[in-house]
Design an enzyme around this catalytic site. Sequence first.
Site, short mmCIF file in Angstrom:
data_model
loop_
_atom_site.label_atom_id
_atom_site.label_comp_id
_atom_site.label_asym_id
_atom_site.label_seq_id
_atom_site.Cartn_x
_atom_site.Cartn_y
_atom_site.Cartn_z
N CYS A 2 1.00 -1.02 0.19
CA CYS A 2 0.11 -0.04 0.00
C CYS A 2 0.88 1.32 0.07
O CYS A 2 1.98 1.19 0.41
CB CYS A 2 -0.92 0.15 1.19
SG CYS A 2 -1.96 -1.48 1.36
N ARG A 27 2.95 0.49 -5.62
CA ARG A 27 3.00 -0.28 -4.13
C ARG A 27 1.80 -1.17 -3.89
O ARG A 27 1.91 -2.02 -2.95
CB ARG A 27 3.13 0.81 -2.79
CG ARG A 27 4.39 1.56 -3.06
CD ARG A 27 4.37 2.73 -1.95
NE ARG A 27 4.44 1.90 -0.94
CZ ARG A 27 5.63 1.62 -0.05
NH1 ARG A 27 6.77 1.60 -0.47
NH2 ARG A 27 5.46 0.88 1.22
N TRP A 72 -2.98 -2.52 -1.69
CA TRP A 72 -2.49 -4.03 -1.92
C TRP A 72 -3.24 -4.80 -0.89
O TRP A 72 -2.83 -4.90 0.36
CB TRP A 72 -1.01 -4.13 -2.17
CG TRP A 72 -0.72 -5.53 -2.56
CD1 TRP A 72 -0.74 -5.78 -3.98
CD2 TRP A 72 -0.37 -6.48 -1.54
NE1 TRP A 72 -0.31 -7.18 -3.83
CE2 TRP A 72 -0.02 -7.62 -2.56
CE3 TRP A 72 0.16 -6.87 -0.40
CZ2 TRP A 72 0.19 -8.89 -2.27
CZ3 TRP A 72 0.59 -8.13 0.12
CH2 TRP A 72 0.76 -9.00 -1.03
N ASN A 96 -0.80 1.65 6.16
CA ASN A 96 0.00 0.80 5.03
C ASN A 96 0.59 -0.29 6.40
O ASN A 96 1.30 0.16 7.17
CB ASN A 96 0.98 1.57 4.34
CG ASN A 96 2.17 0.54 3.90
OD1 ASN A 96 1.75 -0.66 3.52
ND2 ASN A 96 3.27 1.03 3.57
N GLY A 97 0.33 -1.70 6.20
CA GLY A 97 0.96 -2.60 7.34
C GLY A 97 -0.14 -3.62 7.48
O GLY A 97 -1.20 -3.93 6.82
N GLU A 483 15.83 -16.23 -12.81
CA GLU A 483 15.21 -15.09 -12.89
C GLU A 483 14.45 -14.96 -14.25
O GLU A 483 13.45 -14.20 -13.92
CB GLU A 483 16.64 -14.15 -12.95
CG GLU A 483 16.28 -12.63 -13.11
CD GLU A 483 15.39 -12.08 -12.04
OE1 GLU A 483 15.03 -12.75 -10.96
OE2 GLU A 483 15.09 -11.01 -12.24
N LYS A 487 10.59 -13.67 -14.00
CA LYS A 487 10.14 -12.38 -14.94
C LYS A 487 9.00 -12.77 -15.71
O LYS A 487 7.94 -12.07 -15.86
CB LYS A 487 11.45 -11.78 -15.92
CG LYS A 487 12.40 -11.39 -15.15
CD LYS A 487 12.12 -10.03 -14.62
CE LYS A 487 11.59 -9.79 -13.23
NZ LYS A 487 12.58 -9.84 -12.23
N GLU A 490 5.85 -13.46 -13.79
CA GLU A 490 5.17 -12.41 -13.10
C GLU A 490 4.62 -11.44 -14.06
O GLU A 490 3.52 -10.89 -13.74
CB GLU A 490 5.84 -11.73 -12.20
CG GLU A 490 7.30 -11.01 -12.54
CD GLU A 490 8.12 -10.49 -11.50
OE1 GLU A 490 7.59 -10.12 -10.20
OE2 GLU A 490 9.37 -10.44 -11.63
N HIS A 506 16.48 -36.09 -14.66
CA HIS A 506 15.98 -36.39 -13.53
C HIS A 506 14.47 -36.21 -13.25
O HIS A 506 13.98 -36.11 -12.12
CB HIS A 506 16.68 -36.04 -12.57
CG HIS A 506 18.20 -36.41 -12.32
ND1 HIS A 506 18.71 -37.72 -12.19
CD2 HIS A 506 19.33 -35.88 -12.70
CE1 HIS A 506 20.08 -37.80 -12.51
NE2 HIS A 506 20.40 -36.38 -12.91
N LYS A 607 5.24 -3.87 -5.32
CA LYS A 607 6.56 -3.76 -5.26
C LYS A 607 6.61 -3.59 -3.55
O LYS A 607 5.53 -3.18 -2.92
CB LYS A 607 7.22 -2.31 -5.99
CG LYS A 607 8.56 -2.59 -6.19
CD LYS A 607 8.95 -2.06 -7.59
CE LYS A 607 10.46 -1.94 -7.89
NZ LYS A 607 10.72 -3.08 -8.47
C1 F6R Z 1 10.47 -9.90 -8.82
C2 F6R Z 1 10.76 -8.83 -7.81
C3 F6R Z 1 10.69 -9.51 -6.46
C4 F6R Z 1 11.34 -8.73 -5.53
C5 F6R Z 1 11.15 -9.17 -3.95
C6 F6R Z 1 12.10 -8.62 -3.05
O1 F6R Z 1 10.63 -9.15 -10.21
O2 F6R Z 1 10.77 -7.62 -7.85
O3 F6R Z 1 10.73 -10.80 -6.58
O4 F6R Z 1 12.69 -9.24 -6.05
O5 F6R Z 1 9.91 -9.16 -3.81
O6 F6R Z 1 12.19 -7.37 -3.02
P1 F6R Z 1 13.41 -6.39 -2.45
O7 F6R Z 1 14.58 -6.36 -3.47
O8 F6R Z 1 13.03 -5.01 -2.57
O9 F6R Z 1 13.69 -6.85 -1.08
#
Ligand code: F6R
Length: 612
Positions: A2, A27, A72, A96-97, A483, A487, A490, A506, A607
């Site tokens: 949030c 966020r 969120w 937020n929290g 990775e 990507k 997501e 395996h 994020k």
């Molecule tokens: C994927 C992504 C997430 C963050 C994860 C950790 O693209 O962005 O997997 O890497 O939430 O976030 P940070 O790096 O901010 O601790």
Amino acid sequence: MCGIVAAAATDNVVPVLIEGLKKLEYRGYDSAGLAVLGAEGLERRRALGRVAELCARCEGLAASTGIAHTRWATHGAPAEHNAHPHISAGLAVVHNGIIENYEALKAELLAQGYQFSSETDTETIAHLIAASLKIQPDLAEAVRLTCQRLKGAYAIAVVAEAQPGRVVVAREGSPLLLGVGERGYYAASDTSALLQVTRQVIYLENGDLADLRPDSLVIRRIQGEAGEAVSRPVVLSQLSADAVELGQYRHYMQKEIFEQPEALANTLEMVGGAKSVQPGLFGAEAARLLDQADSVLILACGTSSHAGMVARYWIESIAGLPVTVEIASEYRYRESVPNPRQLVVAISQSGETADTQAALRHARDQGQPLTLAICNVAESAIVRESALRFITRAGPEIGVASTKAFTTQLAALFLLTLVLAKLRGRLSEADEAAHLQAMRHLPVAVQKVLALEPEIAAWARRFANKQHALFLGRGRHYPIALEGALKLKEISYIHAEAYPAGELKHGPLALVDREMPVIAVAPNDHLLEKLKSNLQEVRARGGELFVFADQGCQLPADDADGVHVLALPEHYGPLSPILHVVPLQLLSYHAALIKGTDVDKPRNLAKSVTVE
Ligand code: F6R
């Protein structure tokens, strides 16, 4: 997660609140809402979905005091009745929290006759403040008394109809900072929301409460009988407004992928033209503390944990130190054996990820004092709580899918590798100079990879309609395969798995048929011949191969027969993972474009995961 924005000013703050929410939308974007104290008293507007929806409902609204929120969902589904602000007896709260003891508090409030119109934990805060106001008529004091009863993490902002021209904010655990503007005081979850009005910011400490009016600001501690008044420094934010604008790009993710050469150059700026790398890059005490390390424990989540996994290959082979990489949310609850001489490295773009922060604290509480944060946000909690720090200079990362933060984390981790190797007498002067030279060339090398975008976009067209994809890599490129798969999942919602290529036989080979695209990361290293055999296993089962190879790999393409090969411009030795992740970022970006998903705000995600 949030995002919160609040303002107490002398002019109309509705446009400021809306603009601030737009900047914080990364966020969380399940719903948005605001509450203002205008001519009609307390007015609330809420909308499911994006800030744009809310904006449409705010036409004609004007007020000089207000709070706003983009959500969120944690407690309660994404629905308008769960959208913030939540109201009780003429006051409104955004939060937020997560309030961990909200069920007990809610039961108490229900017994007192308070009625709940949402499933959120936040509504509990609104009713608690309303109850406190009956005993303590001063809003700031009533909020302070309420906060003393909350367990968990929060950043809140409160307005009350009976006390116009005033916003009270408080934080514990979740991020919140203040803005000092020409026409008033502001608060927000991060600086980007406030650059429209000011660059002068105040970072609140955990346990701070602030009383904002257009012409005055008082900060006090939440705990303690009287709530001791404290002063916090005003600092000039270095964040430029341009850094958070989209400019010529269609999406933040695209912008951030293309910013990688610059982000790497900025991150490596402190190394300059030097032929040697100094421990001081990681803090004043670094030489003494890093010298004590007999092993390394890396704690991180998601993409940041993939950076940690690459670092394990580097640190073990170049510095000769054993490395463990742990997913932070697992480590924090695991009964591990503490080692006071182990260097604990927390990697985080945001520096606010709740699991990583808790894991770091857990390590420290267990008696592991050697802590280092590798982070993109200098003022973040994880940085503040670590003994040593390295701030990557990726600039603000807005797209939910992490890109430039990852490559700059890798650059920082390679520098750490060199420092550890040097302290342990395992790095010759010639090798050190050669590694540094290769690092300085990284921005140019990445730029050349970015030039492959048209070919990669064409590849994306070939498999954007698939349901599944398999990513393969070996050695230090196995985390790069992980990775790439993350990507793709997501942002394009294609189910993707990553395997170390040797593991195919395996089990996962059973999945391979004509419908299964297999994406391979194939650098020209000592594992190339092994990887080629693994790719033969895929071809023999009819799987379509998309191979990102290095120059000189001698992997002939046969597009008609389902073998597509794209050669990267350079072979790059140990730093090769930094180059090889870039085409995978572009591939998932273009697959998402074709699928028409919301690239910067993929469904269900946000994020800065500041909740558990
Ligand atoms: C994927 C992504 C997430 C963050 C994860 C950790 O693209 O962005 O997997 O890497 O939430 O976030 P940070 O790096 O901010 O601790």
